[in-house]
Write a protein that holds these residues in place. Sequence first.
Motif, PDB file in Angstrom:
ATOM      1  N   LEU A 162      -8.668   2.113 -23.997  1.00  0.00           N
ATOM      2  CA  LEU A 162      -8.561   2.475 -22.587  1.00  0.00           C
ATOM      3  C   LEU A 162      -7.408   1.690 -21.981  1.00  0.00           C
ATOM      4  O   LEU A 162      -7.429   0.456 -21.982  1.00  0.00           O
ATOM      5  CB  LEU A 162      -9.865   2.160 -21.851  1.00  0.00           C
ATOM      6  N   ASN A 163      -6.404   2.421 -21.536  1.00  0.00           N
ATOM      7  CA  ASN A 163      -5.202   1.792 -20.983  1.00  0.00           C
ATOM      8  C   ASN A 163      -4.601   0.775 -21.946  1.00  0.00           C
ATOM      9  O   ASN A 163      -4.199  -0.327 -21.572  1.00  0.00           O
ATOM     10  CB  ASN A 163      -5.517   1.123 -19.639  1.00  0.00           C
ATOM     11  N   GLY A 164      -4.585   1.162 -23.223  1.00  0.00           N
ATOM     12  CA  GLY A 164      -3.965   0.319 -24.233  1.00  0.00           C
ATOM     13  C   GLY A 164      -4.839  -0.797 -24.761  1.00  0.00           C
ATOM     14  O   GLY A 164      -4.407  -1.568 -25.630  1.00  0.00           O
ATOM     15  N   LYS A 165      -6.078  -0.914 -24.310  1.00  0.00           N
ATOM     16  CA  LYS A 165      -6.977  -1.973 -24.752  1.00  0.00           C
ATOM     17  C   LYS A 165      -8.198  -1.361 -25.429  1.00  0.00           C
ATOM     18  O   LYS A 165      -8.832  -0.456 -24.890  1.00  0.00           O
ATOM     19  CB  LYS A 165      -7.431  -2.822 -23.563  1.00  0.00           C
ATOM     20  N   LYS A 166      -8.531  -1.881 -26.614  1.00  0.00           N
ATOM     21  CA  LYS A 166      -9.698  -1.384 -27.328  1.00  0.00           C
ATOM     22  C   LYS A 166     -10.969  -1.871 -26.652  1.00  0.00           C
ATOM     23  O   LYS A 166     -11.115  -3.056 -26.346  1.00  0.00           O
ATOM     24  CB  LYS A 166      -9.684  -1.841 -28.786  1.00  0.00           C
ATOM     25  N   ILE A 167     -11.904  -0.929 -26.418  1.00  0.00           N
ATOM     26  CA  ILE A 167     -13.187  -1.265 -25.794  1.00  0.00           C
ATOM     27  C   ILE A 167     -14.261  -1.233 -26.881  1.00  0.00           C
ATOM     28  O   ILE A 167     -14.667  -0.164 -27.338  1.00  0.00           O
ATOM     29  CB  ILE A 167     -13.540  -0.264 -24.675  1.00  0.00           C
ATOM     30  N   PRO A 168     -14.745  -2.389 -27.325  1.00  0.00           N
ATOM     31  CA  PRO A 168     -15.743  -2.423 -28.409  1.00  0.00           C
ATOM     32  C   PRO A 168     -17.062  -1.785 -27.980  1.00  0.00           C
ATOM     33  O   PRO A 168     -17.441  -1.807 -26.812  1.00  0.00           O
ATOM     34  CB  PRO A 168     -15.923  -3.921 -28.690  1.00  0.00           C
ATOM     35  N   LEU A 169     -17.757  -1.234 -28.956  1.00  0.00           N
ATOM     36  CA  LEU A 169     -19.085  -0.672 -28.700  1.00  0.00           C
ATOM     37  C   LEU A 169     -20.040  -1.774 -28.243  1.00  0.00           C
ATOM     38  O   LEU A 169     -19.977  -2.904 -28.717  1.00  0.00           O
ATOM     39  CB  LEU A 169     -19.624  -0.004 -29.964  1.00  0.00           C
ATOM     40  N   LYS A 170     -20.923  -1.430 -27.309  1.00  0.00           N
ATOM     41  CA  LYS A 170     -21.961  -2.331 -26.792  1.00  0.00           C
ATOM     42  C   LYS A 170     -21.391  -3.603 -26.154  1.00  0.00           C
ATOM     43  O   LYS A 170     -22.077  -4.620 -26.079  1.00  0.00           O
ATOM     44  CB  LYS A 170     -22.941  -2.704 -27.916  1.00  0.00           C
TER      45      LYS A 170
END
Length: 212
Positions: free
Chosen positions: A35-43
């Motif tokens: 999201l916007n170049g940043k990985k959003i980890p699960l949980k």
Amino acid sequence: MSEIHILGPDFSTFLRSVRLYCEELGLSYTYGPDLNGKKIPLKSDELAHVNPFKKVPVLFYDEHPIFETTTICRFLDNISPTKKLLPKDPLAISLIDQWSGALSLYIDNILIRQYFLEFAFPRDPNNTVRISIVEKLIPDVISALNLLERQLNNNTFFCGNSYSMADAILTPMLDYVSQTPYAEQLFINAKNLLSYLTRMKERPSGKTVFSK
């Protein structure tokens, strides 16, 4: 048309459901865990900022987050400038809504959360599939598939004669279950369901979403 991004990993059944719905509506979109170049980890806490339950997928429409797959599909139908997948008849809508909800809650729980994830992400300390757990689950999986077979009957689509979000939600689940070692046993009394899965994967949307 505003920008659409679907947040979540490609292997997520519900992310694939939203992708299928976008494809069927002819909507352009991007998808993935960034999201916007940043990985959003699960949980993660980062995911909680856009979904307080830390679940995916999350749809971003002009950076506005929307979660829950059935809500996302309804929203996509509302913003689609041309094609609509939701019918106008109230009874037809209720049939789609009730089965989309049941698939997301009950069917997903047994077919994916309990059964398939035992193969995909083994929970044994040795990282091996717990066969004893799988064997205990098989009767429930067969019962769920037989229920789906009865609902499908001889219809082209799961809720009648037109593609709906119920099809988008169900297809990724069936695809995963059909790839497990016990698939032949599971679908022994659900042959129409297997034919249905083949038809859904042969649609242009299916070829795009399920392509390797």
